[in-house]
Design a protein around this motif. Structure first.
Motif, mmCIF file in Angstrom:
data_model
loop_
_atom_site.group_PDB
_atom_site.id
_atom_site.type_symbol
_atom_site.label_atom_id
_atom_site.label_comp_id
_atom_site.label_asym_id
_atom_site.label_seq_id
_atom_site.Cartn_x
_atom_site.Cartn_y
_atom_site.Cartn_z
ATOM 1 N N LYS A 10 0.817 -1.214 0.000
ATOM 2 C CA LYS A 10 0.000 0.000 0.000
ATOM 3 C C LYS A 10 0.857 1.273 0.000
ATOM 4 O O LYS A 10 0.344 2.350 -0.248
ATOM 5 N N ASN A 11 2.157 1.128 0.225
ATOM 6 C CA ASN A 11 3.066 2.278 0.213
ATOM 7 C C ASN A 11 3.956 2.320 -1.024
ATOM 8 O O ASN A 11 4.986 2.997 -1.020
ATOM 9 N N ILE A 12 3.581 1.613 -2.086
ATOM 10 C CA ILE A 12 4.436 1.531 -3.273
ATOM 11 C C ILE A 12 4.834 2.916 -3.788
ATOM 12 O O ILE A 12 6.006 3.161 -4.097
ATOM 13 N N ASP A 13 3.899 3.829 -3.895
ATOM 14 C CA ASP A 13 4.226 5.163 -4.422
ATOM 15 C C ASP A 13 5.226 5.882 -3.526
ATOM 16 O O ASP A 13 6.137 6.553 -4.020
ATOM 17 N N LYS A 14 5.096 5.732 -2.230
ATOM 18 C CA LYS A 14 6.034 6.363 -1.287
ATOM 19 C C LYS A 14 7.422 5.734 -1.394
ATOM 20 O O LYS A 14 8.429 6.432 -1.372
ATOM 21 N N VAL A 15 7.457 4.409 -1.506
ATOM 22 C CA VAL A 15 8.741 3.714 -1.659
ATOM 23 C C VAL A 15 9.434 4.172 -2.932
ATOM 24 O O VAL A 15 10.628 4.488 -2.924
ATOM 25 N N ARG A 16 8.688 4.228 -4.017
ATOM 26 C CA ARG A 16 9.264 4.668 -5.290
ATOM 27 C C ARG A 16 9.764 6.103 -5.208
ATOM 28 O O ARG A 16 10.822 6.429 -5.752
ATOM 29 N N TYR A 17 9.014 6.967 -4.544
ATOM 30 C CA TYR A 17 9.417 8.373 -4.421
ATOM 31 C C TYR A 17 10.735 8.496 -3.656
ATOM 32 O O TYR A 17 11.666 9.162 -4.121
ATOM 33 N N VAL A 18 10.823 7.860 -2.501
ATOM 34 C CA VAL A 18 12.048 7.937 -1.701
ATOM 35 C C VAL A 18 13.215 7.335 -2.483
ATOM 36 O O VAL A 18 14.314 7.905 -2.524
ATOM 37 N N SER A 19 12.984 6.199 -3.133
ATOM 38 C CA SER A 19 14.026 5.558 -3.919
ATOM 39 C C SER A 19 14.541 6.484 -5.021
ATOM 40 O O SER A 19 15.757 6.641 -5.202
ATOM 41 N N GLU A 20 13.642 7.077 -5.778
ATOM 42 C CA GLU A 20 14.045 7.972 -6.872
ATOM 43 C C GLU A 20 14.837 9.172 -6.357
ATOM 44 O O GLU A 20 15.815 9.590 -6.981
ATOM 45 N N GLN A 21 14.421 9.711 -5.232
ATOM 46 C CA GLN A 21 15.131 10.855 -4.655
ATOM 47 C C GLN A 21 16.556 10.469 -4.257
ATOM 48 O O GLN A 21 17.500 11.225 -4.496
ATOM 49 N N LEU A 22 16.710 9.310 -3.655
ATOM 50 C CA LEU A 22 18.045 8.869 -3.239
ATOM 51 C C LEU A 22 18.916 8.501 -4.440
ATOM 52 O O LEU A 22 20.101 8.842 -4.486
ATOM 53 N N LYS A 23 18.321 7.808 -5.414
ATOM 54 C CA LYS A 23 19.098 7.437 -6.611
ATOM 55 C C LYS A 23 19.563 8.679 -7.372
ATOM 56 O O LYS A 23 20.672 8.682 -7.924
#
Length: 140
Positions: A10-23
């Motif tokens: 249910k947090n996929i969008d949040k996980v993707r957002y944090v991941s993209e910011q760090l990458k």
């Protein structure tokens, strides 16, 4: 700097957002489980579990985004057992709600961050720089 993010579907969008910011800052995501569908067989579960366990082991730090499911809590335990840096994120103060919190959230090895996702990203970058003497290009 390598990272892994544990959370629930249910947090996929949040996980993707944090991941993209760090990458975007040069960090390496050791395994992005959000790119796959939910497992449909026991063999799928076995393969995913192995990939996630390897990713936690390979990471310099893991982030657990609440609310999280049972798999995320197992990944938290693996990270603690491997002496990995653990950051526990909550958008509200649920971490400190005595009736719903977990014992393991309050270990000294677990750093807690409560607030916005953008605040979490800034916290992760500054925390990694302090802890690992990290620059955008390499570990010093």
């Amino acid at each position: 700097m390598k990272f892994y993010i544990a959370s629930s579907f249910k947090n996929i969008d949040k996980v993707r957002y944090v991941s993209e910011q760090l990458k975007a800052q040069g960090y390496v995501h050791t395994y992005d489980w959000t790119q796959h569908e939910k497992a449909s067989t026991l063999e799928d579960l076995k393969q995913i579990g192995q990939q996630e366990m390897n990713a936690v082991a390979e990471s310099d730090f893991i982030v657990v985004l609440l609310p999280a499911g049972k798999g995320s809590h197992i990944e938290l335990g693996i990270a603690l057992g491997l002496n990995k840096k653990v950051i526990l994120y909550s958008p509200n103060n649920e971490i400190n709600n005595f009736t719903t919190t977990s014992t393991f959230y309050h270990l000294s090895e677990v750093e807690k961050f409560i607030g916005s996702l953008d605040g979490l990203v800034e916290f992760l970058k500054s925390s990694a720089e302090k802890t690992f003497n990290y620059t955008k290009d390499k570990l010093i």
